[in-house]
Design a protein around this motif. Sequence first.
Motif, PDB file in Angstrom:
ATOM      1  N   UNK A  12       5.306 -16.988 -89.567  1.00 29.86           N
ATOM      2  CA  UNK A  12       6.305 -17.795 -88.900  1.00 29.86           C
ATOM      3  C   UNK A  12       7.451 -16.910 -88.447  1.00 29.86           C
ATOM      4  N   UNK A  13       7.924 -17.125 -87.235  1.00 28.45           N
ATOM      5  CA  UNK A  13       9.018 -16.323 -86.713  1.00 28.45           C
ATOM      6  C   UNK A  13      10.262 -16.518 -87.582  1.00 28.45           C
ATOM      7  N   UNK A  14      11.048 -15.438 -87.826  1.00 24.98           N
ATOM      8  CA  UNK A  14      12.217 -15.553 -88.699  1.00 24.98           C
ATOM      9  C   UNK A  14      13.216 -16.616 -88.259  1.00 24.98           C
ATOM     10  N   UNK A  15      13.286 -16.947 -86.977  1.00 22.79           N
ATOM     11  CA  UNK A  15      14.260 -17.949 -86.538  1.00 22.79           C
ATOM     12  C   UNK A  15      13.617 -19.326 -86.406  1.00 22.79           C
ATOM     13  N   UNK A  16      12.382 -19.489 -86.920  1.00 22.33           N
ATOM     14  CA  UNK A  16      11.804 -20.811 -87.028  1.00 22.33           C
ATOM     15  C   UNK A  16      10.803 -21.202 -85.977  1.00 22.33           C
ATOM     16  N   UNK A  17      10.527 -20.367 -85.005  1.00 23.66           N
ATOM     17  CA  UNK A  17       9.534 -20.721 -83.987  1.00 23.66           C
ATOM     18  C   UNK A  17       8.134 -20.531 -84.555  1.00 23.66           C
TER      19      UNK A  17
END
Length: 263
Positions: A12-17
């Motif tokens: 999962x992308x660190x900023x939530x995407x």
Amino acid sequence: MESPNAAEKPSLDPIGRSPLTEFLNGFGIFLLVLVVFMGAQSYFLVRHAAGSSPEFAGRGLSMELLNDPAFQERLTDLTDDGDTVSLVSLWSGLLGLVTLLGFCWWWKRERIINFLGLRPPALKPLAAWIGLFVLSITAIELITLLLPEFDNSFMEYVLASARNKPLLFLGAAIMPAIFEEFFLRGLLYGSLRHVLDKHTAIAIASGVFTIIHVQYPWYLLALYILPLAVLLGYARANTGSIWTAVVLHLINNTVSLALPQLP
């Protein structure tokens, strides 16, 4: 410093995407860079053809010029001219690279380092990959010598017609090694890794690399280009650095330019 394999797992992308969203973002940028690169190739080829031909100079870049049969023939003649190929490759590759880096920075920000693999490789793995790569291309070259039908006339024409050797090295060796690696083993591979495992991502990037070299005959694609692409893919993935693939690609391009000119 992170392990080279730390960024090799889809997550999962660190900023939530989500991984799928990130893949679609990356693939969109990949298509944009491809359009910019191909458009730049066409533009610089047409511009060079018009500027280097007295009969077309001064007419400007217009549809009338592009539809002129004599100009179309001139374009065809220049597609394997060494100086033209080098010039077009240099400027289109540079424009494509700037576009790629700009959009990747806009997308990933500080995460661009891991995404593209911008950290330099450790010296020991780099040396090991260089040794393996040299052995591999030597073996492939020996195999091609045993094939009487083996023909690489495109590169022969390019080398024979190149008058500006520094431009040839910049446009046919250095720039392709940098742009193609950042484009395929950087942007495309990194985007695919959001949703696919390492081996599948390498296979797809290698297939695309082979397809974009369709100017070469099929047996050269099968015996040389595809194996080279796979090796470059694993070199980039296993060292965690795009620069490993750039160095290996540059070695290959330099050898390809130098060997045919040996006595």
